[in-house]
Design a protein around this motif. Structure first.
Motif, mmCIF file in Angstrom:
data_model
loop_
_atom_site.group_PDB
_atom_site.id
_atom_site.type_symbol
_atom_site.label_atom_id
_atom_site.label_comp_id
_atom_site.label_asym_id
_atom_site.label_seq_id
_atom_site.Cartn_x
_atom_site.Cartn_y
_atom_site.Cartn_z
ATOM 1 N N TRP A 164 0.841 -1.194 0.000
ATOM 2 C CA TRP A 164 0.000 0.000 0.000
ATOM 3 C C TRP A 164 0.878 1.247 0.000
ATOM 4 N N GLN A 165 0.486 2.240 -0.762
ATOM 5 C CA GLN A 165 1.207 3.515 -0.778
ATOM 6 C C GLN A 165 0.406 4.571 -0.046
ATOM 7 N N ASP A 166 1.091 5.355 0.753
ATOM 8 C CA ASP A 166 0.443 6.405 1.547
ATOM 9 C C ASP A 166 0.334 7.681 0.724
ATOM 10 N N PHE A 167 -0.912 8.142 0.525
ATOM 11 C CA PHE A 167 -1.152 9.387 -0.203
ATOM 12 C C PHE A 167 -1.648 10.489 0.733
ATOM 13 N N THR A 168 -1.322 10.372 2.022
ATOM 14 C CA THR A 168 -1.801 11.352 2.999
ATOM 15 C C THR A 168 -1.350 12.765 2.643
ATOM 16 N N LYS A 169 -0.067 12.936 2.326
ATOM 17 C CA LYS A 169 0.449 14.268 2.009
ATOM 18 C C LYS A 169 -0.231 14.837 0.770
ATOM 19 N N GLU A 170 -0.408 13.989 -0.249
ATOM 20 C CA GLU A 170 -1.065 14.443 -1.471
ATOM 21 C C GLU A 170 -2.494 14.883 -1.180
ATOM 22 N N GLN A 171 -3.201 14.106 -0.347
ATOM 23 C CA GLN A 171 -4.576 14.460 0.002
ATOM 24 C C GLN A 171 -4.626 15.759 0.792
ATOM 25 N N GLU A 173 -2.466 18.201 0.630
ATOM 26 C CA GLU A 173 -2.172 19.298 -0.292
ATOM 27 C C GLU A 173 -3.400 19.628 -1.144
ATOM 28 N N GLU A 174 -4.125 18.593 -1.595
ATOM 29 C CA GLU A 174 -5.336 18.825 -2.384
ATOM 30 C C GLU A 174 -6.389 19.548 -1.558
ATOM 31 N N GLU A 175 -6.526 19.147 -0.286
ATOM 32 C CA GLU A 175 -7.492 19.802 0.601
ATOM 33 C C GLU A 175 -7.123 21.266 0.826
ATOM 34 N N LYS A 176 -5.818 21.541 0.996
ATOM 35 C CA LYS A 176 -5.372 22.921 1.181
ATOM 36 C C LYS A 176 -5.645 23.752 -0.064
ATOM 37 N N GLU A 177 -5.366 23.167 -1.241
ATOM 38 C CA GLU A 177 -5.615 23.877 -2.499
ATOM 39 C C GLU A 177 -7.106 24.154 -2.681
#
Length: 299
Positions: A164-171, A173-177
């Motif tokens: 499994w790959q963690d996409f927490t940071k990407e999510q 960043e998307e939420e902040k944007e």
């Protein structure tokens, strides 16, 4: 320190240099199957057959101070828990249960942020590893770069290993944007209202689901004429029916109205809102119609 757990539902903490028992932790109601120290703080996570995850505070345990050390009880699994793992430098916990479910928990919010159900049987192993990915250089004379990511590995009785790959940071960043975009759009809406560009303001308030702003904008448009609001709304509906007739190919009855007047503005707005989302417009009008002061315009 050393931590041990057993089928007697208790956890014991020992001093590593002389194996002196520093304390005992109680709270689980069934066998404890796994435990792990936090990599960033004096905390311990334990999982049990009672379907609960517990996090314990081990600060000053060596002093023998008696206090409530369970600082979090996480509930969400429907079957016995067998594995737990701190990830993301102790900011999250991964847990696995015998029904093949893996959950990720945010320790700041004390809540589950993700659930995976890819295994068909019990999960017996849970671990993390560093994945190195080579990124090719854009120019021929440039050296390639490498990207490091932490991945989660699970193994189960279904004879499969899942990565499994963690996409927490990407999510995040998307939420902040998305939040930044919303703030900018709200600022733009305020600017449009101040400039009395009501047509664009109505469209934007509808996109942002700001029903009160949409009502006030429509009210402002209709109040720019001495004609009563109900008469203006009836006129707008009549004009829109003429537009609908044009859509069906009947060009004999074209609406003759002042393109700059309030009725024409309302007609254009309603037409654009219907094109954007007909169902949402109906729901918006229904909500506005539920309030007495909004009903004349909503109808």
């Amino acid at each position: 320190m050393i931590a041990t757990a057993s089928q007697d539902k208790s956890i014991k903490i020992w001093r590593s240099k002389d194996l002196h028992q520093l304390g005992q932790l109680k709270g689980h109601k069934k066998n404890i199957w796994d435990l792990q120290f936090s990599p960033s703080d004096k905390q311990l996570v334990t999982v049990s057959g009672d379907n609960f995850i517990k996090v314990w505070d081990l600060h000053d345990i060596e002093s023998g101070v008696e206090k409530q050390r369970c600082i979090a009880t996480l509930q969400g699994h429907q079957d016995q828990l067998v594995k737990a793992l701190w990830i993301n430098m102790g900011m999250q916990i991964a847990s696995a249960s015998v029904d093949g479910v893996v959950k990720i928990w945010n320790m700041k919010k004390k809540q589950c942020v993700n659930t995976f159900e890819m295994h068909e049987d019990k999960i017996w192993t849970l671990d993390i590893f560093e994945h190195i990915e080579q990124i090719e250089a854009e120019e021929e004379d440039e050296e390639p770069t490498f990207k490091s990511t932490i991945r989660l590995l699970t193994g189960g009785c279904d004879s499969t290993i899942k990565i499994w790959q963690d996409f927490t940071k990407e999510q995040e960043e998307e939420e902040k944007e998305a939040e930044l975009l919303k703030v900018r759009q709200e600022q733009e809406l305020s600017h449009l209202i101040r400039e009395q560009d009501f047509e664009k303001a109505a469209i934007l308030s509808f996109r942002l689901s700001k029903q009160r702003d949409l009502f006030l904008i429509m009210k402002k448009i209709l109040s720019t004429n001495e004609e009563s609001k109900l008469d203006q709304v009836d006129s707008v509906i009549a004009d829109f029916r003429k537009f609908d007739t044009l859509k069906q190919g009947d060009f004999k009855h074209q609406p003759q109205s002042d393109d700059k007047g309030p009725k024409a503005t309302m007609t254009r707005i309603i037409k654009k809102l219907l094109d954007l989302d007909k169902l949402k417009l109906v729901e918006t009008m229904r909500n506005l119609n539920a309030k007495y002061e909004h009903a004349p315009i909503a109808q």
